[in-house]
Design a protein around this motif. Structure first.
Motif, PDB file in Angstrom:
ATOM      1  N   ALA A 216      -3.241 -95.198  60.764  1.00 19.23           N
ATOM      2  CA  ALA A 216      -2.166 -94.210  60.625  1.00 19.23           C
ATOM      3  C   ALA A 216      -2.779 -92.815  60.558  1.00 19.23           C
ATOM      4  CB  ALA A 216      -1.345 -94.501  59.376  1.00 19.23           C
ATOM      5  N   ALA A 217      -1.944 -91.801  60.703  1.00 22.33           N
ATOM      6  CA  ALA A 217      -2.467 -90.436  60.723  1.00 22.33           C
ATOM      7  C   ALA A 217      -1.416 -89.436  60.244  1.00 22.33           C
ATOM      8  CB  ALA A 217      -2.930 -90.069  62.130  1.00 22.33           C
ATOM      9  N   SER A 417      -2.314 -96.717  49.838  1.00 21.40           N
ATOM     10  CA  SER A 417      -2.709 -97.913  49.102  1.00 21.40           C
ATOM     11  C   SER A 417      -3.150 -98.994  50.083  1.00 21.40           C
ATOM     12  CB  SER A 417      -1.544 -98.438  48.251  1.00 21.40           C
ATOM     13  OG  SER A 417      -1.195 -97.515  47.244  1.00 21.40           O
ATOM     14  N   SER A 418      -4.379 -99.463  49.922  1.00 22.32           N
ATOM     15  CA  SER A 418      -4.917-100.556  50.747  1.00 22.32           C
ATOM     16  C   SER A 418      -4.780-100.248  52.229  1.00 22.32           C
ATOM     17  CB  SER A 418      -4.214-101.877  50.403  1.00 22.32           C
ATOM     18  OG  SER A 418      -4.402-102.191  49.041  1.00 22.32           O
ATOM     19  N   CYS A 419      -5.116 -99.040  52.604  1.00 19.16           N
ATOM     20  CA  CYS A 419      -5.055 -98.636  54.003  1.00 19.16           C
ATOM     21  C   CYS A 419      -6.449 -98.649  54.626  1.00 19.16           C
ATOM     22  CB  CYS A 419      -4.436 -97.247  54.135  1.00 19.16           C
ATOM     23  SG  CYS A 419      -2.706 -97.163  53.612  1.00 19.16           S
ATOM     24  N   THR A 420      -6.486 -98.769  55.948  1.00 24.55           N
ATOM     25  CA  THR A 420      -7.743 -98.824  56.682  1.00 24.55           C
ATOM     26  C   THR A 420      -7.693 -97.869  57.874  1.00 24.55           C
ATOM     27  OG1 THR A 420      -8.015-101.149  56.088  1.00 24.55           O
ATOM     28  CG2 THR A 420      -9.351-100.338  57.903  1.00 24.55           C
ATOM     29  N   ASP A 421      -8.796 -97.141  58.055  1.00 24.08           N
ATOM     30  CA  ASP A 421      -8.945 -96.272  59.233  1.00 24.08           C
ATOM     31  C   ASP A 421      -7.808 -95.269  59.364  1.00 24.08           C
ATOM     32  OD1 ASP A 421     -11.324 -97.530  60.163  1.00 24.08           O
ATOM     33  OD2 ASP A 421     -10.110 -99.193  60.897  1.00 24.08           O
ATOM     34  N   MET A 422      -7.390 -94.694  58.259  1.00 22.60           N
ATOM     35  CA  MET A 422      -6.340 -93.682  58.322  1.00 22.60           C
ATOM     36  C   MET A 422      -6.961 -92.288  58.341  1.00 22.60           C
ATOM     37  SD  MET A 422      -2.954 -93.064  56.037  1.00 22.60           S
ATOM     38  CE  MET A 422      -2.036 -91.532  56.282  1.00 22.60           C
ATOM     39  N   ILE A 423      -6.291 -91.378  59.001  1.00 21.87           N
ATOM     40  CA  ILE A 423      -6.782 -90.011  59.163  1.00 21.87           C
ATOM     41  C   ILE A 423      -5.756 -89.035  58.613  1.00 21.87           C
ATOM     42  CG2 ILE A 423      -7.373 -88.227  60.840  1.00 21.87           C
ATOM     43  CD1 ILE A 423      -8.298 -90.482  62.716  1.00 21.87           C
ATOM     44  N   ILE A 424      -6.219 -88.120  57.764  1.00 20.06           N
ATOM     45  CA  ILE A 424      -5.423 -86.950  57.373  1.00 20.06           C
ATOM     46  C   ILE A 424      -6.238 -85.742  57.811  1.00 20.06           C
ATOM     47  CG2 ILE A 424      -4.461 -85.639  55.445  1.00 20.06           C
ATOM     48  CD1 ILE A 424      -4.088 -88.250  53.948  1.00 20.06           C
ATOM     49  N   ASP A 425      -5.726 -84.980  58.744  1.00 19.31           N
ATOM     50  CA  ASP A 425      -6.522 -83.915  59.351  1.00 19.31           C
ATOM     51  C   ASP A 425      -5.690 -82.651  59.544  1.00 19.31           C
ATOM     52  OD1 ASP A 425      -8.971 -82.983  60.835  1.00 19.31           O
ATOM     53  OD2 ASP A 425      -7.499 -82.842  62.455  1.00 19.31           O
ATOM     54  N   LYS A 438      -3.838 -89.307  47.270  1.00 20.32           N
ATOM     55  CA  LYS A 438      -4.546 -90.297  46.458  1.00 20.32           C
ATOM     56  C   LYS A 438      -4.803 -91.531  47.293  1.00 20.32           C
ATOM     57  CE  LYS A 438      -4.606 -92.227  41.816  1.00 20.32           C
ATOM     58  NZ  LYS A 438      -3.927 -92.230  40.491  1.00 20.32           N
ATOM     59  N   LEU A 439      -6.088 -91.892  47.430  1.00 22.21           N
ATOM     60  CA  LEU A 439      -6.474 -93.116  48.117  1.00 22.21           C
ATOM     61  C   LEU A 439      -6.697 -94.200  47.066  1.00 22.21           C
ATOM     62  CD1 LEU A 439      -9.192 -91.659  50.535  1.00 22.21           C
ATOM     63  CD2 LEU A 439      -6.719 -91.688  50.836  1.00 22.21           C
ATOM     64  N   ILE A 440      -6.035 -95.330  47.229  1.00 21.08           N
ATOM     65  CA  ILE A 440      -6.180 -96.451  46.295  1.00 21.08           C
ATOM     66  C   ILE A 440      -6.630 -97.665  47.081  1.00 21.08           C
ATOM     67  CG2 ILE A 440      -5.046 -97.901  44.592  1.00 21.08           C
ATOM     68  CD1 ILE A 440      -3.012 -95.673  44.155  1.00 21.08           C
ATOM     69  N   SER A 441      -7.856 -98.123  46.826  1.00 15.09           N
ATOM     70  CA  SER A 441      -8.401 -99.323  47.488  1.00 15.09           C
ATOM     71  C   SER A 441      -8.323 -99.205  48.997  1.00 15.09           C
ATOM     72  CB  SER A 441      -7.668-100.584  47.007  1.00 15.09           C
ATOM     73  OG  SER A 441      -7.807-100.745  45.613  1.00 15.09           O
ATOM     74  N   CYS A 442      -8.691 -98.067  49.520  1.00 11.81           N
ATOM     75  CA  CYS A 442      -8.660 -97.835  50.965  1.00 11.81           C
ATOM     76  C   CYS A 442     -10.065 -97.963  51.550  1.00 11.81           C
ATOM     77  CB  CYS A 442      -8.097 -96.454  51.272  1.00 11.81           C
ATOM     78  SG  CYS A 442      -6.352 -96.275  50.831  1.00 11.81           S
ATOM     79  N   THR A 443     -10.120 -98.234  52.856  1.00 11.83           N
ATOM     80  CA  THR A 443     -11.389 -98.437  53.546  1.00 11.83           C
ATOM     81  C   THR A 443     -11.451 -97.572  54.799  1.00 11.83           C
ATOM     82  OG1 THR A 443     -11.499-100.728  52.759  1.00 11.83           O
ATOM     83  CG2 THR A 443     -12.895-100.139  54.630  1.00 11.83           C
ATOM     84  N   GLY A 464     -12.342 -96.924  46.635  1.00 11.86           N
ATOM     85  CA  GLY A 464     -12.486 -96.858  48.081  1.00 11.86           C
ATOM     86  C   GLY A 464     -13.808 -97.411  48.583  1.00 11.86           C
ATOM     87  N   LYS A 465     -13.841 -97.730  49.884  1.00  5.55           N
ATOM     88  CA  LYS A 465     -15.054 -98.182  50.542  1.00  5.55           C
ATOM     89  C   LYS A 465     -15.237 -97.395  51.833  1.00  5.55           C
ATOM     90  CE  LYS A 465     -14.797-102.927  48.778  1.00  5.55           C
ATOM     91  NZ  LYS A 465     -14.720-104.375  49.127  1.00  5.55           N
TER      92      LYS A 465
END
Length: 891
Positions: A216-217, A417-425, A438-443, A464-465
């Protein structure tokens, strides 16, 4: 074929094609019809050859005009599910909205901007658009034109606007706004379990939730929070200087009133100057204060105090103190664990819970300024305080009523929450009264190139990871009623924060105004993160990076005068060792007010390495470790200190400073520092200290205060002292329960004070060392002369190397020495011992002892015996003369 015949054939073919094209265009035109409004479609019939229509608007002319097609997808079922996008005409056929390049417009679905009465309709229209693009078009773009789209909070409900997979929301940057009519029950927008979603070029005035989402972005989105305005502090107009110099002014030390016998204080305009004489000072800090009259406050308000640059000058300042009182002028507990209990310290992290550093519930306050000194600092120091640089603000608007039972940073405007490969730009965040993101358990998510203004907290990464928060501009300063911008001292909030992250990169961010610039706590020694090339202007802490394996490089950190930590490195872990490397960081206090503050503070459970960089702080580096297995290594750092350059306790230290010099000599409240450049006092004597300072200006302070250390090595080839101190420059006290080794090498005092003697270069204290202790000296110089043995209570036989062992007698009455006889005397030679041999004895009159046998040896500690023998067969008259005795201890 001739050229003419070819030309005629081509011309004929072109004419035929043109006619065919005209026929096709005429036929196509006959299949497309135009109607004014899509809402009028049910009342319109079309020829069976018509398969497409164009409208001039949806429900109103000029708004939502679109193309519609009659095809196999246009069915009664579609019309039932999407009545705003598919309708039946009067001839019984169904017509559906035709996307253009995969995009439809929200207005084509009935959304109306700039009309606050359309909130419910707008929610329905946007839901219809999202559903249509997802289900009918298998993904695409929902475009929103310029204007404010009001979204009814009740219509949003607890689900908000749910965006499905493969859908892009796109506005017109700078002109499209989504705003709830009031605070909705939950988030304004939700993306749950949907992938490949994007929101672009739009302003969002409500919260957004991404959950279990991939790819997502948010791009070029402006996010506006719930603060009522940019002004959150009011100028009180309190003139602090006017409460000094009157009948209410008093004088105190740390325990009570004083008569001022050793204390001087004058007031010129707004500038207070204080001095303190030598008096009869012992080995602990001595402080004298001028205390203001009662300064009235409003007990219902919250206050913060700013010490502006230029507040403190001179040398020898004690920590300014703020004390609080109730309406009866009785001491009021500050809510902090301080002594006295009504003492308030701005950087002490909290007054209420762990999130507020405001003065609250107080009807009055007092401010005290003054001087300090002890036996390690010079006498006669003068400190100046410009009281006009003390500014008191009250919290206003939202900050005045902000709840303090939980940190506002726990909530988020944009939550992942629990998101992967998301971009905020390239996003903008303003007026946010919580975490912006806020990133919660995101990768593998990233926040990049985004800006924060007039907000409480920037970005948070919890659990996060491999997340990346880089290249952002985070300014958390808030406006005052006078138009200034100040950092948020009231709330403990962060530019970047979080816990439990691993593999994160938090670099190249510009952070201003946060009480804590970066506070990231991995809470696992196996987790490795990076924080580099950040530029931080913070209030109380630049970076707090504990309980993890950190690489911290090339950051530029500036703190206010009440700053606590430039960089705080790994904390204790009972199972695993933790390591961290801090390389090339530049850390500076914007001004000193004498408060406790550490450029780098490390709790060494594993290994902490500080490499290079420049640090200007009240205490340059603190090693606060309580684990004897840890180690701090310092290599090539340049430091400017207010009280102390290196404050060490339990972990081993191996340090090479490129240079150390004073900035403002002051006493930071609560450090337990002794006012020396190096203060190392481990509780366990197994902790070694190996120290080299390439260039040292101790100014008006002693160099070392070392105790209970079993292995000390000091090398300082360029010492440039300035000012008389009442103790030795180097002071080392022996451990009481173990032998110790002390090495003093190449300590070179260049142009030492004329009123200090060579014997003041070093003391080994009054404790008798344990058996097996050793002292090695090599190449130590005072001015241009070798130094004598260190003073102290120890057996001189444990000393080896090259101390200057010198004695002198002004009038040795040798008289006549008989043939074969001897003359013997004893004189003081500091550092001598019974194992010494080979002293050089020189008479004051050259040649006076020629032909005689002169011997000299150590006869007891600090004493030598001189024996002069006449080997001749006749008596020899020498008379009375002066004798010099010099020797070097064998290595």
């Amino acid at each position: 074929m001739t050229i003419d015949s070819l030309s005629r054939k081509l011309a004929t073919l072109a004419s035929t094609n043109a006619a065919a094209a005209l026929t096709m265009a005429t036929t196509a035109n006959q299949r497309i019809a135009s109607i004014p409004l899509f809402s009028g479609l049910p009342n319109t019939s079309f020829d069976s050859s018509i398969t497409a229509i164009v409208t001039g608007g949806n429900a109103a002319a000029g708004v939502g005009g679109a193309s519609y097609v009659c095809d196999d997808l246009a069915t009664s079922a579609l019309a039932a599910d999407n009545p705003a996008l598919c309708k039946m005409s009067a001839d019984g056929r169904y017509w559906r909205l035709a996307p253009v390049n995969g995009a439809i417009a929200a207005e084509q679905c009935g959304a109306v901007p700039n009309d606050t009465t359309m909130g419910t309709a707008n929610v329905a229209a946007l839901r219809a658009a999202l559903s249509y693009v997802s289900q009918v078009c298998n993904g695409g773009v929902v475009q929103c034109g310029p204007g404010l789209f009001t979204l009814d909070a009740a219509a949003l409900g607890s689900d908000g606007l749910a965006i499905p997979s493969s859908v892009v929301i796109r506005g017109q940057r700078g002109s499209t706004v989504w705003a709830p009519s009031s605070t909705p029950a939950d988030h304004m927008v939700t993306i749950t379990g949907a992938n490949d979603v994007a929101i672009e070029d739009i302003e969002l005035r409500g919260t957004v939730l991404f959950a279990n989402t991939s790819r997502a972005a948010l791009r070029r989105v402006k996010v506006v929070g719930r603060l009522s305005g940019t002004v959150q502090f009011a100028e009180t107009g309190i003139a602090v200087a006017s409460y000094f110099g009157g009948s209410g002014q008093t004088y105190q030390d740390a325990t009570g009133s004083i008569d001022g016998g050793d204390f001087g204080h004058t007031m010129a305009g707004s500038v207070m100057t204080t001095t303190m004489s030598g008096g009869t000072l012992g080995v602990t800090q001595q402080a004298r204060y001028v205390v203001s009259d009662f300064i009235p406050l409003n007990a219902a308000m919250r206050y913060v105090v700013e010490f502006l640059p230029g507040f403190l000058g001179g040398a020898g300042a004690a920590a300014p103190m703020i004390t609080l009182y109730d309406s009866a002028k009785a001491p009021l507990p500050s809510g902090q664990s301080n002594t006295p209990t009504n003492l308030f310290i701005g950087n002490n992290e909290s007054q209420n819970g762990t999130i507020s550093a405001a003065i609250m519930n107080a009807a009055y306050m007092k401010i005290a300024v003054g001087s300090f000194r002890n036996y390690t600092t010079a006498i006669g120091l003068a400190a100046t305080f410009d009281l006009s640089k003390i500014v008191i603000y009250s919290a206003s608007n939202d900050l005045a009523t902000q709840g303090l039972t939980a940190s506002p940073g726990d909530a988020a405007q944009i939550q992942l929450s629990s998101c992967t490969d998301m971009i905020i730009d390239d996003c903008d965040f303003r007026m946010v009264n919580r975490s912006c993101v806020k990133l919660i358990s995101c990768t593998s998510c990233s926040i990049t190139r985004s800006r924060v203004r007039y907000s409480y907290q920037g970005f948070t990464d919890d659990g996060g990871k491999g997340n990346r928060i880089t290249d952002n501009d985070i300014d958390l300063r808030l406006a005052t009623s006078g138009g200034d911008l100040i950092g948020n001292k009231l709330l403990r909030l962060r530019g970047l924060g979080g816990t439990g992250s691993n593999g994160g990169d938090y670099s190249r961010n510009r952070i201003q105004g946060a009480s804590w610039g970066i506070e990231l706590l991995p809470n696992n020694p196996a987790y490795r993160n990076t924080a580099s090339h950040n530029v931080i202007d913070a209030e109380f802490a630049g970076m707090s990076l504990t309980t993890g394996d950190w690489v911290v490089a090339n950051n530029r950190i500036s703190l206010c005068s009440q700053g606590l930590f430039g960089i705080e490195l790994p904390g204790a872990d009972s199972v695993n060792a933790i390591s961290a490397t801090a390389t090339g960081n530049v850390i500076q206090w914007r001004d000193f007010s004498g408060y406790l503050g550490f450029g780098i503070s490390a709790t060494c459970v594993g290994k902490v390495a500080v490499q290079g960089g420049f640090i200007r702080a009240p205490v340059v580096i603190q090693n606060a470790g309580t684990n004897v297995t840890g180690e701090m290594v310092i290599d090539g750092t340049v430091g400017e200190f207010g009280s102390t350059a290196l404050l060490g306790r339990d972990s081993a230290i191996s340090a090479r400073f490129a240079a150390l010099r004073p900035y403002v000599l002051c006493y930071p409240y609560g450090t337990s520092a002794s006012g020396t450049v190096i203060d190392f006092k481990p509780s366990g004597n197994a902790n070694p200290l190996s120290l080299r300072i390439d260039h040292l200006v101790p100014a008006a302070a002693s160099i070392t205060q070392i105790s209970n250390c079993s292995n000390v090595s000091l090398t300082m080839p360029d010492i440039r002292p300035a000012g008389y101190v009442t103790s030795q420059y180097i002071r080392i006290d022996w451990p009481t329960n173990a032998p110790a080794n002390v090495t003093l090498k190449d300590c070179n005092f260049i142009n030492p004070p004329a009123d200090m003697g060579r014997s003041q270069w070093c003391s080994l204290g009054s404790i008798v060392p344990q058996t097996g202790s050793k002292v090695v000296m090599q190449g130590n110089v005072w001015g241009l002369q070798k130094v004598p043995a260190p003073t102290g209570t120890y057996n001189r036989s444990i000393l080896s190397g090259d101390p200057l062992l010198s004695g002198y007698i002004s009038s040795a009455a040798i008289g006549t020495i008989a043939a074969g006889g001897s003359w013997t005397t004893t004189l003081t030679a500091f550092g001598a011992c019974t194992t010494d041999r080979g002293y050089d004895v020189q008479p004051g009159t050259p040649g006076a002892l020629a032909g005689l046998i002169v011997q000299c040896w150590g006869s007891s500690d600090d004493n030598v015996t001189v024996q002069i023998t006449n080997p001749a067969g006749t008596a020899r008259t020498v008379g009375t003369l002066s004798l010099w005795v010099n020797g070097l201890r064998p290595t």
